[in-house]
Design a protein around this motif. Sequence first.
Motif, PDB file in Angstrom:
ATOM      1  N   THR A   1      76.313   0.768 -69.503  1.00 22.17           N
ATOM      2  CA  THR A   1      75.018   0.567 -68.209  1.00 22.17           C
ATOM      3  C   THR A   1      75.504  -0.455 -67.092  1.00 22.17           C
ATOM      4  O   THR A   1      74.906  -0.029 -66.131  1.00 22.17           O
ATOM      5  CB  THR A   1      73.915   0.345 -69.073  1.00 22.17           C
ATOM      6  N   ASP A   2      76.325  -1.375 -67.390  1.00 23.08           N
ATOM      7  CA  ASP A   2      76.779  -2.102 -66.333  1.00 23.08           C
ATOM      8  C   ASP A   2      77.566  -1.395 -65.410  1.00 23.08           C
ATOM      9  O   ASP A   2      78.688  -1.136 -65.666  1.00 23.08           O
ATOM     10  CB  ASP A   2      77.539  -3.365 -67.312  1.00 23.08           C
TER      11      ASP A   2
ATOM     12  N   ASP B   1      71.119   7.031 -75.363  1.00 22.05           N
ATOM     13  CA  ASP B   1      70.744   6.211 -74.298  1.00 22.05           C
ATOM     14  C   ASP B   1      70.522   4.887 -74.940  1.00 22.05           C
ATOM     15  O   ASP B   1      69.662   4.677 -75.705  1.00 22.05           O
ATOM     16  CB  ASP B   1      69.412   6.687 -73.670  1.00 22.05           C
TER      17      ASP B   1
ATOM     18  N   TYR C   1      77.014   8.472 -78.363  1.00 15.92           N
ATOM     19  CA  TYR C   1      76.296   7.942 -77.088  1.00 15.92           C
ATOM     20  C   TYR C   1      75.070   8.370 -76.627  1.00 15.92           C
ATOM     21  O   TYR C   1      74.820   9.007 -75.522  1.00 15.92           O
ATOM     22  CB  TYR C   1      77.405   8.481 -75.910  1.00 15.92           C
TER      23      TYR C   1
ATOM     24  N   THR D   1      69.190   2.144 -73.718  1.00 15.90           N
ATOM     25  CA  THR D   1      68.212   1.658 -73.099  1.00 15.90           C
ATOM     26  C   THR D   1      66.890   2.039 -73.875  1.00 15.90           C
ATOM     27  O   THR D   1      65.788   1.475 -74.001  1.00 15.90           O
ATOM     28  CB  THR D   1      67.973   1.681 -71.752  1.00 15.90           C
TER      29      THR D   1
ATOM     30  N   GLU E   1      77.940   7.326 -69.846  1.00 15.58           N
ATOM     31  CA  GLU E   1      77.158   7.303 -70.715  1.00 15.58           C
ATOM     32  C   GLU E   1      77.412   6.176 -71.831  1.00 15.58           C
ATOM     33  O   GLU E   1      76.581   5.544 -72.324  1.00 15.58           O
ATOM     34  CB  GLU E   1      77.299   8.521 -71.902  1.00 15.58           C
TER      35      GLU E   1
ATOM     36  N   GLN F   1      81.248   0.198 -66.015  1.00 15.07           N
ATOM     37  CA  GLN F   1      81.325   1.776 -65.814  1.00 15.07           C
ATOM     38  C   GLN F   1      82.354   2.067 -64.431  1.00 15.07           C
ATOM     39  O   GLN F   1      83.119   3.001 -64.889  1.00 15.07           O
ATOM     40  CB  GLN F   1      79.736   2.132 -65.506  1.00 15.07           C
TER      41      GLN F   1
END
Length: 382
Positions: free
Chosen positions: A347-348, A167, A165, A169, A344, A352
Amino acid sequence: MRQHLSMLREFSIPLLAGVVVTLVWANLAPEGYHHFNHDRIFGLFSVHFIVNDLFMVLFFGIAAAEITQSCLPGGDLHPVRKAINPLLATVGGVVGPVLVYLVLNEVIGEPSLRRGWGIPTATDIALAWLAASLVFGRRHPAISFLLLLAIADDAIGLAIIALFYPDPTVPAAPQWLVLVLIGMGAAALLRRQNVQNYWPYIILGGSLSWAGLFMAHLHPALALVFIVPFLPHPPRETKHVFEEDIHDRSPLAGFEHDWKVTVDFGLFMFGLANSGVQLTSIGHATWLVLASLVIGKTGGIFLMGLIGQRLGYPLPSKIGTKELALVGLIAGVGLTVALFVAGEAFTDPVIQGAAKMGALLSGGCALIAIIAGRLMRVRRMG
């Protein structure tokens, strides 16, 4: 006052209070909650960053201290043969939820949810201990069995966070992990020089480790996991998990003693920063996480505990099939680490939120276990 504070910590009141306050806030004034959690204070850091990337360093550092102590001679995970059955149960308690999650996702989920398989792998140690105490009493061998299992699967959970996990992005930059190695080297050198104060280890080694993970775009909350095992400690452990030895003056014991209260009460802020989901945030991810914790944890731990017994590694005394099943069910309480991993994994915000709702609902495992324990007439000890 000390007794009242101890009771608040013992019953995980700060964490539960943070969860309740946040659920109310996020549902009555969601925009205000979002600004509180994500707006930068004085243009520097958000509350979410301070809690998840800084405060959680201490949380995982305390977990690392417990694991380190348990692995010492005399500890609950030493020698290895003594820990074989709970470790096998741990494997079941990690693999079971992952399998349930992935299989159910193929049936009712969607490809975008596959990344959440790590959410149900860990157990909330504090809440599991509380539930187990209410079911079995504080002196029942099932308590130690459950805590060993919970510590071991939290250790696996830490590894899963670190490896799977990063990031999403930002691409990983593994070359910066050399700073983590330098931090570990600095901690090893401090230990070789017999430095008997934990602060140099935390400040020097911990800072380098945090910077290395942060620059590598891995989660910096794990920084002290690589440093705490180097803190000097007695050659032999004399206490069980979560007990305190007032005669142990080692840096490892000192670190845990000095920061345990801060972490316990700081979990209010963790709940505040991570539990802000709207009650309408229920979707496929909710049921995937919840089913994986309830079915996967219970079934995996129960099955592997029995297999370990068949292989010649018996369960502790006074733990039969019904006690083992209840241990598995209680281990399904995945609140703290599950919330952390959910943040983590996705991101949605919609996905989440749905996944976090599943983690929150897993707290119901404790209530079910308490009721089941009464119906099964489990004998309480202490």
